[in-house]
Design an enzyme around this catalytic site. Structure first.
Site, PDB file in Angstrom:
ATOM      1  N   HIS A  94      35.325  52.606  48.458  1.00  0.00           N
ATOM      2  CA  HIS A  94      36.644  51.995  48.635  1.00  0.00           C
ATOM      3  C   HIS A  94      37.742  53.040  48.448  1.00  0.00           C
ATOM      4  O   HIS A  94      38.370  53.449  49.416  1.00  0.00           O
ATOM      5  CB  HIS A  94      36.809  50.827  47.645  1.00  0.00           C
ATOM      6  CG  HIS A  94      38.109  50.128  47.751  1.00  0.00           C
ATOM      7  ND1 HIS A  94      38.914  49.879  46.661  1.00  0.00           N
ATOM      8  CD2 HIS A  94      38.755  49.614  48.806  1.00  0.00           C
ATOM      9  CE1 HIS A  94      40.006  49.234  47.051  1.00  0.00           C
ATOM     10  NE2 HIS A  94      39.932  49.066  48.357  1.00  0.00           N
ATOM     11  N   PRO A 139      34.818  49.984  38.404  1.00  0.00           N
ATOM     12  CA  PRO A 139      35.847  49.349  37.583  1.00  0.00           C
ATOM     13  C   PRO A 139      37.254  49.455  38.177  1.00  0.00           C
ATOM     14  O   PRO A 139      38.159  48.754  37.735  1.00  0.00           O
ATOM     15  CB  PRO A 139      35.748  50.096  36.253  1.00  0.00           C
ATOM     16  CG  PRO A 139      35.173  51.427  36.595  1.00  0.00           C
ATOM     17  CD  PRO A 139      34.288  51.200  37.791  1.00  0.00           C
ATOM     18  N   CYS A 140      37.444  50.300  39.169  1.00  0.00           N
ATOM     19  CA  CYS A 140      38.795  50.476  39.723  1.00  0.00           C
ATOM     20  C   CYS A 140      39.264  49.226  40.475  1.00  0.00           C
ATOM     21  O   CYS A 140      40.361  48.731  40.245  1.00  0.00           O
ATOM     22  CB  CYS A 140      38.836  51.679  40.661  1.00  0.00           C
ATOM     23  SG  CYS A 140      38.561  53.243  39.811  1.00  0.00           S
ATOM     24  N   HIS A 141      38.425  48.709  41.386  1.00  0.00           N
ATOM     25  CA  HIS A 141      38.854  47.573  42.182  1.00  0.00           C
ATOM     26  C   HIS A 141      37.790  46.480  42.291  1.00  0.00           C
ATOM     27  O   HIS A 141      37.917  45.556  43.079  1.00  0.00           O
ATOM     28  CB  HIS A 141      39.269  48.038  43.588  1.00  0.00           C
ATOM     29  CG  HIS A 141      40.411  48.999  43.550  1.00  0.00           C
ATOM     30  ND1 HIS A 141      40.232  50.364  43.648  1.00  0.00           N
ATOM     31  CD2 HIS A 141      41.740  48.805  43.370  1.00  0.00           C
ATOM     32  CE1 HIS A 141      41.412  50.964  43.548  1.00  0.00           C
ATOM     33  NE2 HIS A 141      42.340  50.044  43.375  1.00  0.00           N
ATOM     34  N   GLY A 142      36.698  46.615  41.554  1.00  0.00           N
ATOM     35  CA  GLY A 142      35.738  45.511  41.455  1.00  0.00           C
ATOM     36  C   GLY A 142      34.647  45.447  42.503  1.00  0.00           C
ATOM     37  O   GLY A 142      34.142  44.364  42.779  1.00  0.00           O
TER      38      GLY A 142
END
Length: 183
Positions: A128, A146-149
């Site tokens: 991503h 963990p940044c955007h799931g």
């Protein structure tokens, strides 16, 4: 008198030829000594060549563990998968995947030509925005960004979240039964 003049002219021509050849040789050596460092600095640096490929000993990764290393500035995950993780990866229908790929297509054959599903090698970068996912996390027991799931399964395939594609498989090959060369 004319005989003496002819002899001196002959001697001067030999000296002139010698000086011409010697000067040309010194000029060629000087040009080579200046050109060599210029040409040599255009090649790849030794640290770049060393980072171009890495060898990884798979025997040092216990079942259920993951090795993280760097290759060309990117994290590479080498996961020694458990039988449960392999079964989960193989059981996923391709129709459930955003970026359909079989588990076997993400593996490389060993020197005997067999694909061993125990070892999964991936570039550990979320597709991503390039974050580094966390292992053994997420809804599919694979990796979680963990940044955007984004959630990846035990084969590194995108299953949920904004990432558009599976985690990349770097170019690698088995150089023996237990050692791989990445790059």
């Amino acid at each position: 008198m004319s005989d003496t003049l002819d002899t001196n002219e002959h001697i001067d021509e030999e000296k002139r030829d010698f000086i011409f050849i010697a000067t040309g040789a010194v000029a060629a050596a000087g040009a080579a000594s200046v050109a060599w460092p210029l040409v040599a600095q255009m090649g790849k640096a030794a640290d770049t060549l060393a980072a171009g490929s890495i060898e990884i000993d798979l025997t040092k990764i216990a079942e259920g563990q993951q090795l993280k290393t760097l290759w060309r500035g990117k994290p590479v995950f080498v996961r020694h998968r458990t039988a449960k993780e392999i079964a989960e990866a193989e059981a996923v229908p391709l129709s459930d995947l955003k970026d359909p790929a079989t588990d076997d297509s993400r593996l490389v054959a060993n020197p005997e030509g067999k694909v061993d599903p125990k070892y999964l090698v991936m570039v550990g970068v979320c597709t991503h925005f390039g974050c580094v996912p966390v292992g053994e996390a997420g809804d599919f027991d694979g990796w979680y960004c963990p940044c955007h799931g984004s959630h990846y399964d035990t084969s590194g395939r995108i299953r949920k979240g904004p990432a558009p594609t599976n985690m990349a498989i770097p170019p690698y090959a088995f150089i023996s039964d237990t050692v791989i060369k990445v790059g």
